[in-house]
Design a protein around this motif. Structure first.
Motif, mmCIF file in Angstrom:
data_model
loop_
_atom_site.group_PDB
_atom_site.id
_atom_site.type_symbol
_atom_site.label_atom_id
_atom_site.label_comp_id
_atom_site.label_asym_id
_atom_site.label_seq_id
_atom_site.Cartn_x
_atom_site.Cartn_y
_atom_site.Cartn_z
ATOM 1 N N HIS A 165 12.133 2.418 1.958
ATOM 2 C CA HIS A 165 10.822 2.875 2.031
ATOM 3 C C HIS A 165 11.332 3.469 3.533
ATOM 4 C CE1 HIS A 165 9.204 1.959 -1.647
ATOM 5 N NE2 HIS A 165 10.031 0.561 -1.545
ATOM 6 N N CYS A 167 4.649 2.775 4.732
ATOM 7 C CA CYS A 167 5.496 4.078 4.221
ATOM 8 C C CYS A 167 4.644 5.147 3.879
ATOM 9 C CB CYS A 167 5.985 3.541 3.102
ATOM 10 S SG CYS A 167 6.731 4.544 1.816
ATOM 11 N N HIS A 208 3.475 6.490 -1.777
ATOM 12 C CA HIS A 208 3.618 5.785 -1.736
ATOM 13 C C HIS A 208 2.068 4.994 -0.435
ATOM 14 C CE1 HIS A 208 8.255 4.757 -2.642
ATOM 15 N NE2 HIS A 208 7.557 5.323 -3.699
HETATM 16 CU CU CU Z 1 7.526 4.160 0.394
#
Ligand code: CU
Length: 479
Positions: free
Chosen positions: A263, A317, A322
């Protein structure tokens, strides 16, 4: 384009639009936490060594600290693996696996040099162990089944005891891979004997996790390679509790990641320095500035910055998938008369029932576990866009014209200000929740007067959503 390629794209569900949130039920405006009883904070009297004073206690939003008692100079913790009901956002719950009532597990906070004992009673229906990630402990305390210890069978208790001689951001987790995917991780913070310089005023811990939740199924699919719920400390935006900082304070964020993806965590409006890794504090000569830190699987990253700019700064992120909630490709008939991605798999494929081929085949892999069957029939006259939104309607094209635009539709706007209101959200502008999804939270750098007001509201438990509409803010934030 050949046929198989076309069919791949037609059937692919990788290109789904963001977020479909189900619940319109009224949800308590209280601080939304995990459902199980929370451990009590440690008592004041034998709390911290002088070494940690001035370091500031680590605050892990939405996750409790693990309490402890003293026994002949040993700090004794109870850490029980168990199933926990988690509220990702209001209206969306799942059953994950964690420790002592929390997913991620409660934060362990000790001092360098402490002797610690963990009494682990397995309340899961299968065996487990606890691994202390990054800690230099004797092999028989390392928590690897068969190699360093016997399995802890359901109902059994195993006692770990060792002395911590490192300092920094560490974590603990099950050493059974699928149990890790069910959520079994927690922070393990060790304060240094000699305080680090410069000292920080606010010290936050954040655990990054990801989940694959099939429609109408509250149990994470631990086999999945794609994830549609991304969390910080067990919450998805906008339910992540903002971090509250007074303007001028120095801030440390400690971030750990245990999942299938790395991330890149990005902060707005500030630059930070990476000051530590999963190996502990980094020498200052190695620090360099940035605003995005890649937190790889099994890594920890500490970043620090002086919060000189007032504002509600996003920390998130930056992988686009995400930054969504409940990402599914089958949200309504995206292909319906439009030029966006095609949808329309059936319920069987959606639930992972395979009639031919295999799970990772070109036809199935992108979409497995993503179908929503009956909401994807082409004749069903619905739209992806949650609305009505005054923003979208003001200067917009007619719906029929929009559908001729290649790629339409993509994003949507959903406001949940009321559902997620808590003391820490005081003063945020109306509609703020529409920009918060997935692995996102806020660092709120507040002028002293607003900071004090938020602290008062935290003490008194006052949770009020913003007033006014997004189009006509009732007041300016921070004024
Ligand atoms: Cu991520």
């Amino acid at each position: 384009m050949d046929n198989s390629r076309r069919s791949f794209i037609r059937r692919s569900s990788l290109f789904g639009a963001a977020g479909l949130l189900a619940s319109s039920k009224a949800v308590s405006a209280q601080h939304e936490g995990h459902v199980m009883p929370k451990p009590q904070p440690p008592s004041k009297k034998d709390n911290r060594s002088p070494a940690s004073i001035g370091q500031g206690l680590v605050h892990t939003p939405d996750v409790p600290n693990l309490p402890w008692t003293m026994d002949n100079g040993v700090k004794v913790f109870r850490l029980d693996p168990e199933i926990v009901k988690v509220q990702l956002i209001p209206g969306k719950e799942m059953y994950a696996w964690g420790y002592s009532g929390s997913v991620p597990g409660p934060t362990i906070e000790v001092n360098e040099g402490d002797r610690v004992r963990f009494i682990v009673t397995n309340k899961l229906p299968e065996a487990t162990t606890v691994h202390w990630h990054g800690l230099e402990v004797p092999l028989n305390m390392d928590g690897v089944p068969f190699i360093s210890q016997p399995l802890i069978e359901p109902g059994q208790t195993f006692v770990y005891e060792y002395t911590v001689h490192q300092n920094g951001t560490f974590f603990y987790h099950s050493h059974m891979a699928m149990q890790e995917m069910m959520g079994m991780i927690g922070l393990f913070i060790i304060h240094p004997k000699q305080p680090h310089s410069p000292r920080v005023d606010k010290d936050f811990g954040l655990v990054l996790q990801e989940w694959a939740l099939l429609p109408n199924n509250p149990i994470p699919n631990s086999l999945a390679m794609e994830f549609n719920w991304l969390t910080i400390n067990g919450k998805a935006g906008p339910a992540t509790t903002p971090m509250i900082v007074k303007q001028g304070e120095r801030v440390r964020l400690r971030i750990v990641n245990l999942g299938m993806d790395h991330h890149p965590m990005h902060i707005h409006g500030n630059q930070f320095y990476v000051t530590g890794t999963e190996g502990g504090r980094a020498p200052e000569s190695t620090w360099f500035p940035g605003n995005t830190v890649l937190v790889g699987v099994a890594q920890a990253r500490d970043v620090e910055f002086d919060a000189v700019y007032a504002g509600d700064w996003m920390f998130h992120c930056h992988l686009p998938h995400h930054m969504m909630n409940q990402m599914v490709s089958m949200v309504g008939p995206m292909g319906h008369a439009g030029m966006g991605p095609q949808t329309g798999k059936g319920m069987e494929e959606g639930m992972g029932v395979i009639r031919q081929g295999h799970a990772l085949s070109e036809d199935l892999a992108p979409g497995l576990g993503r179908g929503m069957g009956d909401s994807t029939e082409k004749e069903r006259n619905t739209t992806n866009l949650a609305g009505p939104s005054p923003h979208l309607q003001q200067n917009s094209l007619k719906e029929g014209d929009k559908k001729r635009v290649p790629g339409y539709p993509q994003d949507m706007v959903m406001i949940m200000d009321k559902e997620v209101a808590k003391p820490e959200t005081y003063g945020l502008p109306p509609g703020w929740t529409a920009s918060m999804m997935g692995m996102m939270t806020l660092v709120r750098v507040l002028p002293p007067d607003v900071y004090e007001e938020v602290q008062r509201r935290i003490r008194e438990g006052i949770a009020e959503p913003p007033t006014g509409s997004p189009a006509q803010p009732a007041h300016k934030h921070g004024s």
